[in-house]
Design an enzyme around this catalytic site. Structure first.
Site, short mmCIF file in Angstrom:
data_model
loop_
_atom_site.label_atom_id
_atom_site.label_comp_id
_atom_site.label_asym_id
_atom_site.label_seq_id
_atom_site.Cartn_x
_atom_site.Cartn_y
_atom_site.Cartn_z
CG ASP A 237 -1.90 1.07 1.28
OD1 ASP A 237 -2.56 1.27 0.25
OD2 ASP A 237 -2.05 1.72 2.32
CD GLU A 310 -2.15 2.52 -3.40
OE1 GLU A 310 -3.34 2.68 -3.63
OE2 GLU A 310 -1.67 2.67 -2.27
C1 LIG Z 1 2.53 5.57 5.25
O1 LIG Z 1 1.57 6.12 6.03
C2 LIG Z 1 1.18 7.33 5.61
C3 LIG Z 1 0.17 7.77 6.59
O2 LIG Z 1 0.16 7.04 7.74
C4 LIG Z 1 0.69 7.24 4.18
O3 LIG Z 1 0.51 8.52 3.71
C5 LIG Z 1 1.65 6.53 3.33
O4 LIG Z 1 1.13 6.35 2.06
C6 LIG Z 1 1.99 5.24 3.93
N1 LIG Z 1 2.97 4.53 3.17
C7 LIG Z 1 3.02 3.21 3.14
C8 LIG Z 1 4.14 2.62 2.41
O5 LIG Z 1 2.18 2.54 3.69
#
Ligand SMILES: *[C@@H]1O[C@H](CO)[C@@H](O)[C@H](O)[C@H]1NC(C)=O
Ligand SMILES: *[C@@H]1O[C@H](CO)[C@@H](O)[C@H](O)[C@H]1NC(C)=O
Ligand SMILES: *[C@@H]1O[C@H](CO)[C@@H](O)[C@H](O)[C@H]1NC(C)=O
Ligand SMILES: *[C@@H]1O[C@H](CO)[C@@H](O)[C@H](O)[C@H]1NC(C)=O
Length: 589
Positions: A237, A310
């Protein structure tokens, strides 16, 4: 996988020919087995577990529900399915806020259910991919609680900062002006620890500190845990925000500058995210995870596990996720190049350009991938046109490489308008009654439409977590399965075509005829496949036979349900007439 040999042969008709010479030989020639290459040219499918199938009638989809529908995925030809998060979570962001990475959220089921799901996937040959949300946890995760209390070993698990203190007034303010993706400051004051913590999403989603090697070690253990339970990979993610810029020698963090993209100073778009996005260190973590997967595979055999990443980044950044020439990374860095840049007014030339830019950017030993919808976007049908459901499925399934479908796009599900009162998505609730709809992701998350019975067959209970679409009596799997011409049958025919002769890896050559985008796909074992997609607003007649040097008589493999064409029909390729919004796939007789 694709070598772009030559591009842009331009003549007075502005013709562009792009040859993509693909690997046409069976994978075994390279000493690789199916276990190594299973994902190549694959058909992937995203399930939002809350919305797919509710087995226990509590209104929320669950793992047992997914198990009961695996045969459907097998039947339509899906090779790999990725599940949005199913881990234990307070559900502030529907599972993207995780409080235990190795437990299942009770409303989705148990670990035993998960094991049953993994076994069934294995039995049916549908690979199971889990969402992996590495960059933040829930504020209720034990690591965060320990970090708040500065327990030994956990002090620096998250991004903590004392903030700035005004020397005259003594007033404290956040260390930088960084903004959360869900609006307002990305810094939240913690009374107990007397420091700010960083949260790039919800306040309840503190960012992990990847500059602490112990954090990475813990996350590696999580990956191994699920690999041992039989998953075939992970979808990572929001990877670009894994790292933020490191503080300078005085502990200060720099402010980001206005982007000029929007006027709302509380919205994420207000700033240019040069210090919180796409940091170089992020790629190294992806390479490290790929090496972890490769090692697991070398030690345990089975399928080569994959990483899907992503990243809503520009092409130069996306391509770095594949690898850096020395180290390999993600096999499938989601290609949002198309998704992010097309709208209802896009021209055929825009599609062709965006697609060919991506094809050319893909490293030679890697594969392209195509995605137009997911749980964060409005539905393809509603965003780009209900008449174009088949046209887009034809596009995604006939381009070189991997195709990814968000559950429901294969039957042409549309957005469901959810009122402000009924909204549950935090991204919508952080706005207001006037503006929420543009931000809401609820419309594309409504329950999957299985049949024409109560609640569209999603469950047999008295409630569903989001309303069912009013169109479910026509738009559903059972009805579409029985109709000779339906979105679902076009979709199934396309997957069958891909499997018949390795369409994912065939060569690609294209041509614009005004607003009609056409291309030819060919390999040694495949009769030429010609695709024509009418992005214009009128019926148009073109000569594809002459352009692609094929016979006059061509056979319809499949075509948009809205068209006059039937599968198997023989047509004259020198006078191919396509209605607006219609796509067709042809082959030689
Ligand atoms: C990390 O967390 C932040 C917010 O908590 C978010 O914006 C970001 O996309 C996340 N990145 C990952 C790799 O999960
Ligand atoms: C500190 O606060 C005073 C009074 O509000 C303000 O005028 C000044 O600009 C602040 N200093 C800094 C460095 O922000
Ligand atoms: C993957 O690794 C190999 C060496 O092991 C390298 O030759 C290749 O270029 C790498 N691929 C990418 C995309 O970096
Ligand atoms: C809703 O938010 C928008 C953008 O932030 C703002 O312009 C508008 O005034 C707000 N409306 C209400 C009713 O608060």
């Amino acid at each position: 996988m694709y070598n772009v040999e030559s591009s842009a042969i331009v003549n007075m008709y502005a013709k562009t020919i792009l040859f993509v010479f693909a690997t046409l030989l069976p994978a075994t020639i390279f000493g690789q087995s199916d276990a190594e290459t299973w994902f190549k040219g694959g058909n992937f499918y995203q399930i939002y577990p809350r919305s797919f199938k509710d087995d226990n009638n509590d209104g929320i989809g669950d793992l047992k529900g997914i198990i009961s529908k695996l045969e459907y995925l097998k039947d339509i030809g899906i090779d790999g399915v990725w599940l949005s998060p199913i881990y234990q979570s307070p559900m502030v962001d529907f599972g993207y806020d995780i409080s235990d990475f190795t437990q299942i959220q009770p409303e989705y089921g148990t670990l035993e259910d998960f094991e049953e799901l993994a076994e069934n996937c294995k039995r049916l040959g549908v690979r199971l991919i889990l969402d992996f949300v590495p960059n933040h946890t829930s504020d209720q995760h034990e690591w965060f609680i320990k970090s708040v209390n500065k327990e030994e070993g956990y002090e620096n698990f998250y991004v903590w900062h004392p903030g700035k203190v005004n020397e005259t007034t003594g007033e404290r303010s956040p260390p930088s002006n960084w903004l959360s993706a869900f609006r307002y400051s990305a810094w939240e004051w913690n009374e107990k620890r007397q420091e700010y913590y960083l949260h790039q999403f919800a306040i309840q989603q503190p960012d992990l500190n990847y500059r602490n090697p112990e954090v990475l070690k813990k996350m590696n253990e999580v990956l191994i845990y699920w690999l041992e339970k039989g998953v075939s990979g992970f979808r990572i993610d929001t990877i670009p925000s894994l790292y933020e810029v490191a503080p300078d020698e005085n502990g200060n963090l720099p402010d980001e500058l206005p982007s000029g993209k929007c006027d709302d100073p509380d919205a994420s778009c207000y700033l240019k995210h040069i210090y919180t996005y796409d940091q170089d260190e992020t790629y190294d973590v992806v390479y490290e995870w790929r090496e972890l997967l490769n090692k697991f595979h070398a030690d345990n055999g089975g399928d080569q596990p994959i990483l899907m990443t992503e990243a809503y980044s520009d092409l130069n950044h996306i391509v770095r996720y594949y690898g850096n020439g020395q180290r390999n990374g993600s096999q499938i860095p989601f290609n949002f190049h198309l998704l992010a840049k097309v709208n209802r007014n896009s021209k055929a030339a825009d599609y062709k350009k965006l697609i060919e830019e991506f094809l050319q950017a893909v490293p030679s030993d890697c594969e392209a991938n195509w995605v137009l919808g997911n749980h964060d976007q409005k539905r393809v049908a509603s965003r780009l046109g209900e008449k174009r459901v088949d046209l887009y499925n034809i596009l995604l399934k006939t381009l070189p490489g991997i195709s990814i479908t968000y559950a429901g796009e294969e039957i042409g599900m549309t957005d469901v308008i959810i009122s402000w009162e009924d909204s549950v998505d935090p991204q919508a609730l952080n706005t207001n009654e006037t503006t929420y709809y543009a931000f809401s992701r609820d419309p594309a998350r409504t329950p999957f439409q299985w049949d024409e019975s109560k609640n569209a067959g999603f469950n047999r209970g008295n409630k569903t977590w989001l309303p069912i679409s009013t169109n479910y009596k026509c738009v559903n799997v059972r009805t579409e399965s029985t109709q000779p011409k339906s979105h679902l049958n076009v979709y199934k025919r396309l997957i069958k075509l891909r499997k018949e002769a390795g369409l994912g890896a065939a060569s690609y050559e294209s041509e614009l005829f005004g607003e009609i985008y056409t291309y030819k796909r060919q390999n040694d074992s495949l009769k030429p496949i010609i695709v024509a997609l009418n992005f214009g607003n009128s019926w148009t007649t073109i000569d594809v036979s002459a352009r692609y040097g094929v016979s006059e008589s061509l056979k319809v493999v499949t075509a948009s349900t809205e068209s006059q064409y039937e599968e198997g029909q023989i047509i004259n390729g020198t006078r191919l007439t396509l209605p607006n919004d219609v796509g067709i796939v042809l082959t030689t007789v």
